[in-house]
Design a protein around this motif. Sequence first.
Motif, PDB file in Angstrom:
ATOM      1  N   LYS A 192      25.291  35.340  13.760  1.00  0.00           N
ATOM      2  CA  LYS A 192      23.971  35.014  14.052  1.00  0.00           C
ATOM      3  C   LYS A 192      23.081  34.630  12.695  1.00  0.00           C
ATOM      4  N   ARG A 193      23.455  35.074  11.594  1.00  0.00           N
ATOM      5  CA  ARG A 193      22.671  34.905  10.398  1.00  0.00           C
ATOM      6  C   ARG A 193      22.968  33.301  10.111  1.00  0.00           C
TER       7      ARG A 193
ATOM      8  N   CYS B 297      24.086  30.824  12.064  1.00  0.00           N
ATOM      9  CA  CYS B 297      23.673  30.009  13.117  1.00  0.00           C
ATOM     10  C   CYS B 297      22.004  30.017  13.104  1.00  0.00           C
ATOM     11  N   ALA B 298      21.255  31.106  12.683  1.00  0.00           N
ATOM     12  CA  ALA B 298      19.930  30.684  12.518  1.00  0.00           C
ATOM     13  C   ALA B 298      19.607  29.891  11.097  1.00  0.00           C
ATOM     14  N   SER B 299      20.544  29.882  10.158  1.00  0.00           N
ATOM     15  CA  SER B 299      20.281  28.961   9.098  1.00  0.00           C
ATOM     16  C   SER B 299      20.362  27.435   9.500  1.00  0.00           C
TER      17      SER B 299
ATOM     18  N   TYR C 105      17.642  26.358  11.947  1.00  0.00           N
ATOM     19  CA  TYR C 105      16.379  26.331  11.002  1.00  0.00           C
ATOM     20  C   TYR C 105      16.484  24.813  10.442  1.00  0.00           C
TER      21      TYR C 105
ATOM     22  N   LEU D  67      15.186  25.840  15.474  1.00  0.00           N
ATOM     23  CA  LEU D  67      15.030  27.489  15.429  1.00  0.00           C
ATOM     24  C   LEU D  67      13.261  27.590  15.839  1.00  0.00           C
TER      25      LEU D  67
ATOM     26  N   SER E 255      21.081  28.469  19.374  1.00  0.00           N
ATOM     27  CA  SER E 255      22.002  29.479  19.352  1.00  0.00           C
ATOM     28  C   SER E 255      23.296  29.186  20.279  1.00  0.00           C
TER      29      SER E 255
ATOM     30  N   ASP F 226      19.610  39.696  12.122  1.00  0.00           N
ATOM     31  CA  ASP F 226      20.015  38.491  12.641  1.00  0.00           C
ATOM     32  C   ASP F 226      19.512  37.081  11.859  1.00  0.00           C
ATOM     33  N   LYS F 227      18.379  36.993  11.028  1.00  0.00           N
ATOM     34  CA  LYS F 227      17.944  36.114  10.383  1.00  0.00           C
ATOM     35  C   LYS F 227      17.979  36.483   9.037  1.00  0.00           C
TER      36      LYS F 227
ATOM     37  N   ILE G  89      14.994  32.805   5.577  1.00  0.00           N
ATOM     38  CA  ILE G  89      14.513  32.040   6.913  1.00  0.00           C
ATOM     39  C   ILE G  89      13.330  32.966   7.479  1.00  0.00           C
ATOM     40  N   GLN G  90      13.348  34.087   7.388  1.00  0.00           N
ATOM     41  CA  GLN G  90      12.282  35.016   8.014  1.00  0.00           C
ATOM     42  C   GLN G  90      10.960  34.748   7.297  1.00  0.00           C
TER      43      GLN G  90
END
Length: 614
Positions: free
Chosen positions: A217-218, A220-222, A225, A230, A506, A570-571, A575-576
């Motif tokens: 998940k992390r 994928c979020a990167s 973004y 994202l 995702s 998850d992020k 990114i957050q």
Amino acid sequence: MRVTLSTLDTSESSFTPLVVIELAPDVKEETKEWLKNKIIAKKKDGGAQLLFRPLLNKYEKETLGNQNLYLVGASTIRLLLGAEAVGLVKECADAAMRAFTYGTRHNFKGFHVRRLLTSGIVTQVFPLHDPEALKKLEDEWYTRFALKYQPIDSIRGYFGETIALYFGFLEYFTFALVPMAVIGLPYYLFVWEDYDKYVIFASFNLIWSTVILEVWKRGCASMAYRWGTLVMKRQFEEPRPGFHGVLGVNAVTGREEPLYSSYRRQLRIYLVSLPFVCLCLCLSLHVMMVYFDMEAWALGVHERSGAEWTGLLLYVPSIVYAVVIEVMNRLYRYAAEFLTSWENHRLESAYQNHLVLKVLVFNFLNCFASLFYIAFVLRDMKLLRQSLATLLITSQVLNQVVESLLPYWLQRKHCAQLKRKVRALKADVDTALYEQVLLEKEMGTYLGTFDDYLELFLQFGYVSLFSCVYPLAAAFAVLNNFTEVNSDALKMCRVFKRPFAEPSASIGVWQLAFETMSVISVVTNCALIGMSPQVNALFPESKTDLVLIVVAVEHALLALKFILAFAIPDKPRHIQMKLARLEFESLEALKQQQMKLVAESLKEESQEDGKEAT
């Protein structure tokens, strides 16, 4: 002032074709002219304001045959305005991700957008491959066989985010399997029958399955973004192309569109689709029992004969059953697609959710029911290991051949025949473009990443559900996936038409599917360890104590899984922070806009008061 299509000249005398449209053979000239006008007309006149021309002119058609093939392209301005219309998010000069606009295009890095995708209801619509870009991607991706990371960003640039995320997940999942394979190998070689020693291996497996999904998940979020998906705003979903009903007005959008009663849809689901799925599940269980009859027959022949060659006969039922499973899965997939289309879902997301549910339920039962039956009814661990190994290896080999190697061989054969025909032509025509269009229009259509994720999902089940019985499963999965990367790359580049790119942030519902499988694996592994002779020997008098301890351990492991899932964000932190910064900037911009409107309103009121005073 906001720039619109109608205020700009987007016409060009010549253009690079991006999309091919093939019309049915019996289409009238009036229909062709109407379609052409719809494509080239300006936005204010109801058109798409794109570029359009037939593949062949009228003289070439007389020589080569009247083929209803048309090429569609777009000017650079049209592409940039299209990027703004779909809400494309790109990186600015200050490294922040913001929604692209034509008016501020010079503030973005590399603002020249590659292409705008379009679609229509005709025989087929597909984007052409870019030969130079494709060759460069192939050289970077799979033509030079080497143990290296995939060019995920290049894949995204050519095929879009959805396909890039699949290959990113395939690569990540393959490397994540390596620790399981390395640890499982010595267990397989040295402590095969000591099931109590598999407690450590099974516990590691359960923690591993949770951690890899959370870490994905992390990652994928990167990626999402970095690609701008994202923070891309989700657009209001339009009705899917296959949706039909009585023409009416949508109460939300106010637009005219087909309307269909949800009550009628529910009747179709519960009175037709659900009974059909249950019937298929019963058929799958019947085939499973036939497989066990075959196993009993093969074992009887081996025991009566005593010959060494009959030992090979013991593997025949499992191999035949594995082939039957693959055939049944594919036939059921066609039936599930037909039923889901017949249910007439308005949105593509609803259609996909119902299709995924139908297919996952059947595939899970069809692939794993026999293993559960062997493990918990027959309690034959030797047969379980044999069946698991045979099903896993056979399914992997069949998928490689059917999905990639056989289609590629057929495609090369067809390509050679087509090239000979084109070279024999004496017409004055751009043979390179003509050959490319004719070749690609006969290619298969890539139907999405559904089957690819399903294959990984089933593989994850084989590896995790019965890990304490067959720890070598992870090693076979790793070997398969290293070749799968290259065969899937070959399939995308040389077997299928180039698919339209779809933005994704995702892997969607498949994340939940993998997490559900990891929860089920906790239950199965705890039950298998609790059934082992070594563990049973610890509780010779009271089986109730054994059951209670196994249930307690299972609940403890499940609690640990959920704690790990909660503890791992998850992020990533950076990114957050960037997302929070972007939200702050959006709120500040909204405040400034509101203050500007208030100031203008006050100015108008003061001017009116001044006029009244005079």
